[in-house]
Motif scaffolding. Sequence first.
Motif, short mmCIF file in Angstrom:
data_model
loop_
_atom_site.label_atom_id
_atom_site.label_comp_id
_atom_site.label_asym_id
_atom_site.label_seq_id
_atom_site.Cartn_x
_atom_site.Cartn_y
_atom_site.Cartn_z
N PHE A 91 9.13 -1.82 0.52
CA PHE A 91 9.64 -3.24 0.19
C PHE A 91 8.44 -4.01 -0.14
O PHE A 91 7.24 -4.08 0.58
CB PHE A 91 10.26 -3.68 1.37
CG PHE A 91 11.60 -3.04 1.71
CD1 PHE A 91 12.86 -3.63 1.11
CD2 PHE A 91 11.37 -1.96 2.37
CE1 PHE A 91 13.93 -2.82 1.67
CE2 PHE A 91 12.67 -0.97 2.60
CZ PHE A 91 13.94 -1.62 2.16
N GLN A 92 8.42 -4.81 -1.32
CA GLN A 92 7.40 -5.51 -1.85
C GLN A 92 7.78 -7.03 -1.94
O GLN A 92 8.73 -7.47 -1.93
CB GLN A 92 6.74 -5.14 -2.97
CG GLN A 92 7.83 -5.20 -4.12
CD GLN A 92 6.98 -4.65 -5.36
OE1 GLN A 92 5.96 -3.92 -5.37
NE2 GLN A 92 7.62 -5.07 -6.58
N TRP A 120 16.99 -6.75 -3.82
CA TRP A 120 16.30 -7.51 -2.72
C TRP A 120 17.31 -7.66 -1.59
O TRP A 120 18.16 -7.94 -1.45
CB TRP A 120 16.03 -8.97 -3.35
CG TRP A 120 15.38 -9.02 -4.42
CD1 TRP A 120 13.82 -8.83 -4.64
CD2 TRP A 120 15.56 -8.82 -5.89
NE1 TRP A 120 13.49 -9.11 -5.95
CE2 TRP A 120 14.67 -9.00 -6.86
CE3 TRP A 120 17.00 -8.95 -6.38
CZ2 TRP A 120 14.51 -9.02 -8.07
CZ3 TRP A 120 17.04 -8.98 -7.87
CH2 TRP A 120 15.98 -8.91 -8.76
N LEU A 121 16.46 -7.73 -0.35
CA LEU A 121 17.05 -7.86 1.02
C LEU A 121 16.63 -9.43 1.15
O LEU A 121 15.66 -9.70 1.04
CB LEU A 121 16.53 -6.95 1.91
CG LEU A 121 16.58 -5.58 1.78
CD1 LEU A 121 16.06 -4.80 3.07
CD2 LEU A 121 18.25 -5.36 1.70
N LEU A 122 17.79 -9.88 1.70
CA LEU A 122 17.48 -11.67 1.91
C LEU A 122 17.56 -12.00 3.35
O LEU A 122 18.31 -11.38 4.19
CB LEU A 122 18.22 -12.40 1.18
CG LEU A 122 18.25 -12.79 -0.29
CD1 LEU A 122 17.96 -11.53 -1.09
CD2 LEU A 122 19.13 -13.58 -1.04
N GLY A 178 0.72 -1.27 0.14
CA GLY A 178 -0.01 -0.04 -0.07
C GLY A 178 0.83 1.30 -0.16
O GLY A 178 0.14 2.41 0.08
N PHE A 179 2.18 1.17 0.01
CA PHE A 179 2.94 2.31 0.03
C PHE A 179 3.40 2.86 -1.25
O PHE A 179 3.54 1.80 -2.15
CB PHE A 179 4.46 2.34 0.65
CG PHE A 179 4.16 2.20 2.18
CD1 PHE A 179 4.35 3.17 3.01
CD2 PHE A 179 3.87 0.83 2.84
CE1 PHE A 179 4.35 3.38 4.36
CE2 PHE A 179 3.93 0.84 4.21
CZ PHE A 179 4.06 2.23 4.90
N VAL A 212 12.65 -10.00 -0.12
CA VAL A 212 11.68 -8.63 -0.48
C VAL A 212 12.34 -7.78 -1.51
O VAL A 212 13.67 -7.71 -1.22
CB VAL A 212 11.11 -8.04 0.66
CG1 VAL A 212 10.21 -8.88 1.54
CG2 VAL A 212 12.17 -7.41 1.71
N GLN A 213 11.70 -7.24 -2.47
CA GLN A 213 12.27 -6.39 -3.29
C GLN A 213 12.37 -4.88 -2.68
O GLN A 213 11.14 -4.31 -2.00
CB GLN A 213 11.57 -6.13 -4.79
CG GLN A 213 12.19 -5.44 -5.70
CD GLN A 213 11.75 -5.51 -7.13
OE1 GLN A 213 10.87 -5.97 -7.33
NE2 GLN A 213 12.20 -4.57 -8.21
#
Length: 373
Positions: A30-31, A367-369, A22-23, A120-121
Amino acid sequence: MRNTFFKSLGYITFSTSLVLAGFAHSAPSFQSAQPLSAGAWPNHSQDLCAVANETLKYLKQGPSYDPQAIHGGTVDGIKVPTHRIQDTLAFICQVYQEDLATGASRLTDPDFINSAFERVQWLPDQAKAKSLSQDKPLLQRLPSDQLLLTKYYVRMADGFPAKTAQSPHALYGLPFDEAHLSLEEADARRDQITRYRFGKQAILRGALETQPALAPPLIWLSRADLEGALLQGTAVLEADNQRRYFNVHRNNGIAYDRTQKPEDQERYWYFKEVPGVLGYGKDADYKIPVKPKVTVAGDIFQLGLGRVVLLQTTEHGQPTYRLTVLADTGGAFHDNLYQLDWLSGYFRDWDHYHANNRHIADYAKTWLLLKKE
């Protein structure tokens, strides 16, 4: 630790529970990540493990040691437990060690990445980038789904033991009046010590070259090599088949001004000779050893030190994936969630750098893992 600068920006020149639905894309968000598409995966697993392990050692000092860096991240108010960052770094090395027996690298296998990690991207903070985009075309063209990926490097410099016409600028060690003080002791005497008295421009004019001198010259450099050392945070001298490494130690307390060209800054760093290339650390007595290709600098103040970051760049026109560790930062990364800076290698100057990096695109899907629990 380094100080970011960007030739390409107009200057002469890092868990599913995170999903923020929703941002608007104009703010950092982050999605949920889709499966990774096909592409090249250069194998730097050994160096990746080395940086992950050294970063993990730093994190294990605990939040009380360095609260601004050792935390889980507070992006848009969503926090990650610190232990998950540590578990992810440890897992990177576990996988690398297990893979040594088979000769295959699961850290370059997209199927393994998809199955072993929550991913997350990261969408960039376009509003912040736009506010700083005047005369910076790369920020003006920042995609909604990619971060600006600048590149920094280890500066190979020509240094001399004495001042000459060709090398008139010293790389200074810590001033004599605080050489025996811890960082906390020195900062408690902020209004008394040399380090906080002078800006960069005064030092370039010789403010420290008094009789007696106020700080020790470690080596003497040309203006170009000095600027490179100050901006990259590291200088490496090579002579007689040996390398000497110099890394930033403490600064003069003046913030890096992103609206000024690097050579016009007043922020100034004092250096220390060290055994290798170092990334983040609150003081020179304990910084994280880092390696090219697997290290990025970024906003550890919001994201937290030690995040495992997957980059998808375009190189020679083809998608290329690189696993990296957020193990460095710099003055330009306070309140900066639109950019990362990738440690690209050892180079003598910008021409040498560009010859080796011009094929890499200026933006990267990111991406964060986190290791799945």
